[in-house]
Structures are given as C-alpha cells and as structure tokens.
Design a protein around this motif. Sequence first.
Motif, PDB file in Angstrom:
ATOM      1  N   THR A 259      74.012  66.719  11.531  1.00  0.00           N
ATOM      2  CA  THR A 259      72.721  67.199  12.016  1.00  0.00           C
ATOM      3  C   THR A 259      71.945  67.749  10.834  1.00  0.00           C
ATOM      4  O   THR A 259      72.379  68.710  10.198  1.00  0.00           O
ATOM      5  N   LEU A 260      70.807  67.130  10.526  1.00  0.00           N
ATOM      6  CA  LEU A 260      69.952  67.569   9.435  1.00  0.00           C
ATOM      7  C   LEU A 260      68.595  67.993   9.999  1.00  0.00           C
ATOM      8  O   LEU A 260      68.046  67.315  10.869  1.00  0.00           O
ATOM      9  N   SER A 261      68.085  69.107   9.483  1.00  0.00           N
ATOM     10  CA  SER A 261      66.771  69.594   9.900  1.00  0.00           C
ATOM     11  C   SER A 261      65.827  69.567   8.704  1.00  0.00           C
ATOM     12  O   SER A 261      66.213  69.902   7.584  1.00  0.00           O
ATOM     13  N   CYS A 262      64.578  69.173   8.973  1.00  0.00           N
ATOM     14  CA  CYS A 262      63.572  69.064   7.922  1.00  0.00           C
ATOM     15  C   CYS A 262      62.388  69.957   8.277  1.00  0.00           C
ATOM     16  O   CYS A 262      61.859  69.890   9.396  1.00  0.00           O
ATOM     17  N   THR A 263      61.966  70.800   7.346  1.00  0.00           N
ATOM     18  CA  THR A 263      60.812  71.673   7.560  1.00  0.00           C
ATOM     19  C   THR A 263      59.922  71.629   6.330  1.00  0.00           C
ATOM     20  O   THR A 263      60.405  71.597   5.196  1.00  0.00           O
ATOM     21  N   TRP A 274      62.365  60.047   9.365  1.00  0.00           N
ATOM     22  CA  TRP A 274      63.590  59.967   8.579  1.00  0.00           C
ATOM     23  C   TRP A 274      63.869  58.501   8.226  1.00  0.00           C
ATOM     24  O   TRP A 274      63.629  57.596   9.031  1.00  0.00           O
ATOM     25  N   THR A 285      61.402  62.657  14.242  1.00  0.00           N
ATOM     26  CA  THR A 285      61.461  64.070  14.616  1.00  0.00           C
ATOM     27  C   THR A 285      61.893  64.865  13.393  1.00  0.00           C
ATOM     28  O   THR A 285      62.356  64.312  12.395  1.00  0.00           O
ATOM     29  N   SER A 286      61.742  66.178  13.505  1.00  0.00           N
ATOM     30  CA  SER A 286      62.128  67.022  12.375  1.00  0.00           C
ATOM     31  C   SER A 286      63.640  67.139  12.236  1.00  0.00           C
ATOM     32  O   SER A 286      64.136  67.527  11.178  1.00  0.00           O
ATOM     33  N   GLN A 287      64.380  66.784  13.274  1.00  0.00           N
ATOM     34  CA  GLN A 287      65.836  66.898  13.235  1.00  0.00           C
ATOM     35  C   GLN A 287      66.468  65.517  13.396  1.00  0.00           C
ATOM     36  O   GLN A 287      66.097  64.740  14.260  1.00  0.00           O
ATOM     37  N   SER A 289      70.088  63.513  13.932  1.00  0.00           N
ATOM     38  CA  SER A 289      71.442  63.686  14.463  1.00  0.00           C
ATOM     39  C   SER A 289      72.165  62.343  14.452  1.00  0.00           C
ATOM     40  O   SER A 289      71.617  61.329  14.902  1.00  0.00           O
ATOM     41  N   CYS A 303      63.516  62.603   4.263  1.00  0.00           N
ATOM     42  CA  CYS A 303      62.590  63.153   5.259  1.00  0.00           C
ATOM     43  C   CYS A 303      61.178  63.095   4.682  1.00  0.00           C
ATOM     44  O   CYS A 303      60.935  63.595   3.582  1.00  0.00           O
TER      45      CYS A 303
END
Length: 609
Positions: A259-263, A274, A285-287, A289, A303
Amino acid sequence: MGRQEAWRPPGWRHSWHTALLAASILSSCFLLTRAQETPGISIRVYPEVLKEGDSVTLTPEGLDLKVLSSCKWYRGAIMEEKYIIFTFFLTPVIGQKNGTAHTGRETGNPDCSLRIADLKLSDSGTYSFTPESLVVSNTGATNITVSGYVTNITISDSGKAIENSTTVLNCTSAGTNVSYSWLRGNESLVVGERISLSNNNQVLTFSPTSRNDSDSYSCYGYNSFSNDSTSYLLNVLYGPDDPVISPSEHYYAEGSNLTLSCTADSNPAAQYTWSFNETSDMQSTSQLSIHNLQFNQSGNYTCKAFNNETNANSSASWKIWVLAEVSDVTITGLSETIENKSLILTCTSAGSEVSYYWFRGNQSLEDGGQISLSHDNQTLTINPVNRSDAGPYTCLGVNRISKNTSTPFELTVFYGPDDPVISPQNKNYSTGSSLNLSCSADSHPPPQYTWIFKEETIGNISELLISNLSLNDTGNYTCSAFNAETNLSKNTILHVEVYESPSPPPGPDTGVIAGIVIGCVLGVALIGGLVYFLCTKTALGRTEQHSSNGNIPSAPGRNQGVTDTKPTPGEEDIQYSTLAFKANHPPQPEPAAVRPLENTIIYSEIKKK
C-alpha cells in the motif's frame, strides 16, 4: 416626473403670449441701452456644502422684484431654450413654467430663487439666471458641487491568482473625494518588495504572488462625511509540489500486500495517477494497493500529481523490491579436522539477497588473521586451524525483510600430543625402594602411552610402577605418547639412578635427608655416651685412691669391658662404650628405605692417644 404647470384663468394663454411678446421687445430695447452698464447678478448658495440627497436654494441678490415680470433659470452656462429649467412669472399672475431641463425636483419662488430637492451627483454644475424686465437686463450664474456618499465599494481582480504570477486587486466605489485603505485580515496591510499600492491606494498589486498571500483583504473607502468597505478572499492557486510517497519502505516479502500513498501540496487538491516502470497506468487515486506481491512486481512505482487550475504537474518514483524470506540456513564442511591444517565451511540458505554472518559461540567472526571470508561472506576459511577453533559455529542469514540462523555446527579439532610430562622429577632412588612415575601429554583425543626402558617396552599405560628397585634399574625411562588421529607421537626421557642402600646417594632426595637426620641423632647419642664415660672414669679413679688395693666390682649399669690397666707407652688406649636403644622407644622415625632392627646395637669407636 412630468412637467407641471400652474393654474391659469381662461383666455390667459393668448393674453400671456401677447404680454410676453411685448415684454420681450421692451426688454430687448432696454438691454441695448443698459447691458454695458449693469454688473452681473450675484447668486447666494445655501447651504454651501451640498451632499447627495440634500436640498439647495440658489437666490439672486440685489434684485428689485417690483420691476421684474419674470425670471428664468438655466442648467449650464448657455442660456438657450433647450437648457431652461423653468420661467417663474411674477406679474400679473405668479406662476412657474417648466422647461426642458426641469427634472421635477426644481421649484421657483417669488424672490426668483431656485430650490433643488433631493440632490443628485448629476446636479453638480453651473446654473444661470436671467431676470426679465424693461429696466433690468443683467444675468447671473453660479456653480454647485454635490458630494456623494461613499457607497457600492467593490474589489475586482485581474483574473486567477496563481503563484509566481502577478495579481492585481482594484477597489472602486461611488462617492466624492473618496480615499482608500486596505486591511489584511484584521491588521493593516504591510507593503514591501512584492506588495505595492497605487492610484490613491485603490490598486493593490502582488508581484510575484505567493501561496502565503492567500487571505481576506478588505478595502475601506471614506470621505469627510461617509465611509464604506468590502472584503475579498484572495485564493492563490499553486502546485502541485513534488509528491511524497509513503511509507518509506523499499523491501517487501513475497505474498505480502503493498500500500503506497502519494501526497503533493497543491491548491486546488491535485489529481493523482500511478504507473509501473513508467510504462503502464495502474490507478488514478492517491493510494495504490497491490495484494499478494510477486517477484515480477519489483520495480519503479511512479506517482504523478496534476493541478487542473495551474495546469502544472509533478511526479515522484519509488523503488520496490519483492524478496523471499530467509530460511533453511545450513553450514556444510568437515566437522573434524587436524590442527595446523586448513578448513573451509560454507553457509547456504533459501531466500533473496541474503547476507551472511559467522559466529563461534557468541563471538562474531570477521575477516583477518587466520580467518578469511569470501566477498559474499558465504565461505569461511580457517588456515591454519588451532585447537582453540573447536566449538559450535553458527551462520546468520539476513535480508531486508527477515533473518534466520543455522543449527550449531560442532567442529572437532584433533591435536597433539604435546611433549609428555613425567612426574615426579625425582631421579635418585635407593635399592629396595619403589619407582612410581606418571606420564601426561595434552592431546585430542587422549594419546596412547608406552614406557620404554633399555629399548624394551615395559608398560602401555600412563602410570609406571616398579617395586623393590635394584641397581639394575638404573637407566633412561622413556614415555612415548601417540595420537591415532593425528598420527603423531612425542617422547620424554627421565634418567633414574638407583644407589646401594643404606648409603644414601648424594643429592637432595628423601633418603639423603633421612640419613642426615639419623646421623645427627647418632652424633648426639655418641657425645652423650662419651660424657657419661668420662664422668664414670673420674669417679672410679677417686674411689681407688681411698680404698684398698682390692678390685672393686663393676656396678650394674656401668659400662662393660673397661679395665684399669694403663696402656703401654706408645699404644693407643681404646675404650668402648655400648649404647642400647629399645625398639619401642626409638630416638626418632627412620626412613622407610632403612628400617632398624629391634634392639639394634650401634657401636661407636673412640680412640684416645
């Protein structure tokens, strides 16, 4: 409002036109004769300060109303029919005739004054007056200014406020003689290098614009009698900044979940996409999975952030490695070796990108000295092997996600034998005594021992016992130690001397010491016997002088075998003294090598010249 006319009697219109025409002719004639002689008419304005919505009265001064038939007011400096506001008649009937410039708010008075109600800003300007009379031909004019209230303040912008561009806010209002000021939030605006005010503070400029300029700005307009304000929310659009990907972990176990999150800081919020290895789009999406990771999913995950208002984008990549956990760590190699030889141990395991670490017991092993490690630490070489290298060895396998330790590998080192040590080191023995020797040598496994005397094997154990030594037992005794694993043997020789008993051989052995002790005791006893003998002889001599020439028998306990006959000149006088010791009361313990018989008689010979 439509024009209003005063009430007039029937037939008045025709007589009025006739009278007006006559008055005009007379007035023209009068003007031709008096225009150059009469000064302009002064007009008084009340009140002097005029505000929007107020009323004002313009009154001509110095008029002789009795000679006037009417008076006219014009809007502007040009007294033409199209600019006339009204004509006010004084005789024969008082009334007001409105002209084309009448707005419905202007009224005349019998004193020829003009009253304007509910002033407008548009009422500002020049007002002209002329009286109509056969004797008065002068005119008058005045200016009025109507000040407007500050109202309808608005702030307009130059378009979208985007960071690093120029943003202009313009403040406008209705009103007269308006001044302007600005607030940021509830505080006075601070101008500087980037922020400036111009055009009577109406124009606020940001150059360049910063995201930190976003705030509420208020413009205040004011004059001497009124004020107004309005607010404007400045929303500076910016970004997106470089995205930040979390968590900050690069390594994952096969079969685990990712799980990677991008901000990315952005206004408005950024839109995200992505991609994998910069070739395929995955999610918008920003996340991101991914479940049940596989080895082929190792690679770069990118990202991308996009701002549709600033039309800008930015991106960041994150490297992911999918690894297998470390397992089945095993040490292979010879478990038994011989000292001073070379030994190689190898560590293997299942897993991805495994690093290896070696331990002997609890001690970490590093490259150096007799120990060398391969570049990948999988192979451990000991050259040469020392006996201290024996013990349990373990290998630790580690990768980024797991670790595992091998079962202990027990290394046995065969060594020796070292030079044998024979004990005791006593080399002198008396006949009849016993020889008891022990041989030991450091060795693994323990060595086999062989005793050799005069080239013959006399024993095959570490202990050698020979009882009742004889002179033939003198010689070299060799202890030979042999290790069947190392196929090595070492010898040590001890030379043993056997002496005739009881004469103790020289040297600081126990037999000599016992002989010295016995000799001392015998010497003391001999001296005691001699003193006793001398004392007895002296007493006998004294007795012979007082007695008859008869023989005196010896008393019991006296020394036997002593005569009174004087020795012949030239011969030695030999006296014997017998000392008897009881066996149950020996003078001192005697050594084991020489044991005295019961009632042993020791003779001591004394020669007297």
